[in-house]
Design an enzyme around this catalytic site. Structure first.
Site, PDB file in Angstrom:
ATOM      1  CE  LYS A 123      -4.393   9.618   6.793  1.00 15.47           C
ATOM      2  NZ  LYS A 123      -3.133   9.335   6.054  1.00 15.47           N
ATOM      3  NE  ARG A 133      -8.085   5.763   3.974  1.00 12.38           N
ATOM      4  CZ  ARG A 133      -6.934   5.483   4.589  1.00 12.38           C
ATOM      5  NH1 ARG A 133      -5.891   5.109   3.913  1.00 12.38           N
ATOM      6  NH2 ARG A 133      -6.848   5.565   5.881  1.00 12.38           N
ATOM      7  NE  ARG A 179       3.764   3.803   9.492  1.00  9.28           N
ATOM      8  CZ  ARG A 179       2.606   4.190   8.965  1.00  9.28           C
ATOM      9  NH1 ARG A 179       1.870   5.090   9.586  1.00  9.28           N
ATOM     10  NH2 ARG A 179       2.203   3.689   7.826  1.00  9.28           N
ATOM     11  NE  ARG A 226       0.693   0.448   8.644  1.00  6.81           N
ATOM     12  CZ  ARG A 226      -0.077   1.524   8.506  1.00  6.81           C
ATOM     13  NH1 ARG A 226      -0.269   2.324   9.534  1.00  6.81           N
ATOM     14  NH2 ARG A 226      -0.647   1.812   7.351  1.00  6.81           N
ATOM     15  NE  ARG A 232      -0.130   2.592   2.711  1.00 11.68           N
ATOM     16  CZ  ARG A 232       0.728   2.796   3.716  1.00 11.68           C
ATOM     17  NH1 ARG A 232       1.912   2.211   3.713  1.00 11.68           N
ATOM     18  NH2 ARG A 232       0.406   3.574   4.710  1.00 11.68           N
TER      19      ARG A 232
HETATM   20  P1  AP5 Z   1       1.635   8.731  10.650  1.00 15.43           P
HETATM   21  O1  AP5 Z   1       1.159   9.714  11.651  1.00 15.43           O
HETATM   22  O2  AP5 Z   1       1.543   7.288  10.990  1.00 15.43           O
HETATM   23  O3  AP5 Z   1       0.971   9.033   9.237  1.00 15.43           O
HETATM   24  P2  AP5 Z   1      -0.473   8.688   8.682  1.00 15.43           P
HETATM   25  O4  AP5 Z   1      -0.872   9.837   7.818  1.00 15.43           O
HETATM   26  O5  AP5 Z   1      -1.387   8.309   9.801  1.00 15.43           O
HETATM   27  O6  AP5 Z   1      -0.060   7.449   7.766  1.00 15.43           O
HETATM   28  P3  AP5 Z   1      -0.675   5.998   7.598  1.00 15.43           P
HETATM   29  O7  AP5 Z   1       0.328   5.227   6.792  1.00 15.43           O
HETATM   30  O8  AP5 Z   1      -1.087   5.384   8.900  1.00 15.43           O
HETATM   31  O9  AP5 Z   1      -1.911   6.334   6.747  1.00 15.43           O
HETATM   32  P4  AP5 Z   1      -2.600   5.461   5.739  1.00 15.43           P
HETATM   33  O10 AP5 Z   1      -3.707   6.368   5.446  1.00 15.43           O
HETATM   34  O11 AP5 Z   1      -1.876   4.949   4.576  1.00 15.43           O
HETATM   35  O12 AP5 Z   1      -2.839   4.106   6.572  1.00 15.43           O
HETATM   36  P5  AP5 Z   1      -4.065   3.619   7.448  1.00 15.43           P
HETATM   37  O13 AP5 Z   1      -3.497   2.905   8.599  1.00 15.43           O
HETATM   38  O14 AP5 Z   1      -5.052   4.682   7.665  1.00 15.43           O
HETATM   39  O15 AP5 Z   1       3.144   9.102  10.284  1.00 15.43           O
HETATM   40  C1  AP5 Z   1       3.915   8.293   9.403  1.00 15.43           C
HETATM   41  C2  AP5 Z   1       5.382   8.263   9.866  1.00 15.43           C
HETATM   42  O16 AP5 Z   1       5.977   9.555   9.689  1.00 15.43           O
HETATM   43  C3  AP5 Z   1       5.545   7.930  11.359  1.00 15.43           C
HETATM   44  O17 AP5 Z   1       6.691   7.148  11.505  1.00 15.43           O
HETATM   45  C4  AP5 Z   1       5.716   9.306  12.039  1.00 15.43           C
HETATM   46  O18 AP5 Z   1       6.515   9.212  13.196  1.00 15.43           O
HETATM   47  C5  AP5 Z   1       6.410  10.111  10.923  1.00 15.43           C
HETATM   48  N1  AP5 Z   1       5.958  11.498  10.924  1.00 15.43           N
HETATM   49  C6  AP5 Z   1       4.685  11.964  11.042  1.00 15.43           C
HETATM   50  N2  AP5 Z   1       4.658  13.307  10.966  1.00 15.43           N
HETATM   51  C7  AP5 Z   1       5.958  13.704  10.783  1.00 15.43           C
HETATM   52  C8  AP5 Z   1       6.585  14.969  10.639  1.00 15.43           C
HETATM   53  N3  AP5 Z   1       5.910  16.112  10.656  1.00 15.43           N
HETATM   54  N4  AP5 Z   1       7.917  14.982  10.476  1.00 15.43           N
HETATM   55  C9  AP5 Z   1       8.637  13.847  10.445  1.00 15.43           C
HETATM   56  N5  AP5 Z   1       8.104  12.623  10.592  1.00 15.43           N
HETATM   57  C10 AP5 Z   1       6.785  12.550  10.751  1.00 15.43           C
HETATM   58  O19 AP5 Z   1      -4.733   2.568   6.430  1.00 15.43           O
HETATM   59  C11 AP5 Z   1      -4.080   1.364   6.088  1.00 15.43           C
HETATM   60  C12 AP5 Z   1      -4.926   0.602   5.084  1.00 15.43           C
HETATM   61  O20 AP5 Z   1      -6.220   0.306   5.656  1.00 15.43           O
HETATM   62  C13 AP5 Z   1      -5.233   1.339   3.775  1.00 15.43           C
HETATM   63  O21 AP5 Z   1      -4.196   1.212   2.824  1.00 15.43           O
HETATM   64  C14 AP5 Z   1      -6.524   0.619   3.346  1.00 15.43           C
HETATM   65  O22 AP5 Z   1      -6.242  -0.644   2.790  1.00 15.43           O
HETATM   66  C15 AP5 Z   1      -7.250   0.402   4.669  1.00 15.43           C
HETATM   67  N6  AP5 Z   1      -8.149   1.515   5.007  1.00 15.43           N
HETATM   68  C16 AP5 Z   1      -8.040   2.363   6.069  1.00 15.43           C
HETATM   69  N7  AP5 Z   1      -9.046   3.264   6.054  1.00 15.43           N
HETATM   70  C17 AP5 Z   1      -9.805   2.965   4.976  1.00 15.43           C
HETATM   71  C18 AP5 Z   1     -10.980   3.552   4.413  1.00 15.43           C
HETATM   72  N8  AP5 Z   1     -11.569   4.636   4.956  1.00 15.43           N
HETATM   73  N9  AP5 Z   1     -11.485   2.998   3.281  1.00 15.43           N
HETATM   74  C19 AP5 Z   1     -10.924   1.908   2.716  1.00 15.43           C
HETATM   75  N10 AP5 Z   1      -9.798   1.315   3.184  1.00 15.43           N
HETATM   76  C20 AP5 Z   1      -9.254   1.842   4.301  1.00 15.43           C
END
Ligand code: AP5
Length: 215
Positions: free
Chosen positions: A13, A88, A123, A156, A167
């Site tokens: 994402k 979410r 990552r 991270r 997660r």
């Molecule tokens: P990346 O692009 O970073 O993936 P992502 O989907 O953004 O994953 P996140 O781990 O950031 O999402 P998340 O939803 O768990 O965490 P967030 O920070 O939002 O890609 C991941 C890896 O794969 C990278 O290394 C990339 O290079 C690689 N990659 C990507 N695409 C690829 C491909 N096609 N092929 C190969 N490799 C690839 O949230 C963190 C925490 O914050 C949550 O757990 C929660 O506690 C809190 N939080 C955030 N938003 C909310 C909300 N709305 N409500 C409540 N709590 C929230």
């Protein structure tokens, strides 16, 4: 255009939202990045969120909704935005609808759970500017420092196996029902997150262009 990027942790994402936002001149709003910024700044909100994030649980709805509401009032959002990782929960989505936070298209990126564990374990993030890399799929030039600013690369704190598993459970239980919620509203578009980052970007761009043409 106003988009939501939906998908499990590690689906890509953040990576794809950054590329699409740059291409369309949209604000990229990642609630995960915003919460980590609060945490780094040591604000009360960051301290409140820290425990939930470290355990792989969702931060309470009211905290996240308020962060997003304030952010959407800023100038750069007036031309459109990508909400990355928000909403979410069904409650967050319902509050969005009730408070007229508009969304045109919900782009859902699907990737199998086994793949996600591998992606998140590999990552690496820049400690200084937050740029994201992957040891195999998106390495930096020397594998140790950030290509953008030369900062140190770190893992991270929630990218460790037991938290990744948590997660994924939380995603399936609390976030996945949003697919049905937005399918009923006629806003859901699903793409498969491919192995190749560039290939996924091509598929996402074409899905966004197709959705835009229907607006
Ligand atoms: P990346 O692009 O970073 O993936 P992502 O989907 O953004 O994953 P996140 O781990 O950031 O999402 P998340 O939803 O768990 O965490 P967030 O920070 O939002 O890609 C991941 C890896 O794969 C990278 O290394 C990339 O290079 C690689 N990659 C990507 N695409 C690829 C491909 N096609 N092929 C190969 N490799 C690839 O949230 C963190 C925490 O914050 C949550 O757990 C929660 O506690 C809190 N939080 C955030 N938003 C909310 C909300 N709305 N409500 C409540 N709590 C929230």
């Amino acid at each position: 255009m106003k988009l939501i990027f939906l998908g499990p942790p590690g689906a890509g994402k953040g990576t794809q939202a950054e590329r699409i936002a740059a291409r369309y001149g949209l604000a990229h709003i990642s609630t995960g990045d915003m919460l980590r910024a609060e945490l780094r700044a040591g604000t009360p909100l960051g301290q409140q969120a820290q425990g939930y994030m470290n355990r792989g649980e969702l931060v309470p709805d009211d905290i996240v909704v308020e962060l997003v509401r304030v952010r959407l009032g800023e100038e750069d959002c007036q031309n459109g935005y990508i909400l990355d990782g928000f909403p979410r929960t069904l409650t967050q989505a319902q509050i969005m609808d009730e408070t007229s936070i508009d969304v045109d298209v919900v782009l859902n990126i699907e990737v199998a759970d086994e793949k996600l564990v591998e992606r998140l374990s590999g990552r690496r993030e820049c400690k200084s500017c937050g740029a994201a890399y992957h040891v195999l799929y998106h390495p930096t030039h020397d594998g140790k420092t950030c290509d953008e600013c030369g900062g140190e690369l770190v893992t991270r704190s929630d990218d460790v196996p037991e938290v990744i598993r948590k997660r994924l459970v939380v995603y399936h239980r609390q976030t996945e029902p949003l697919k049905e919620y937005y399918r009923k509203q006629g806003k859901l578009t699903t793409v498969q997150g491919q192995e190749e980052l560039a290939e996924t970007t091509r598929i996402v761009l074409s899905a966004v262009a197709e959705a835009e043409a229907k607006l």
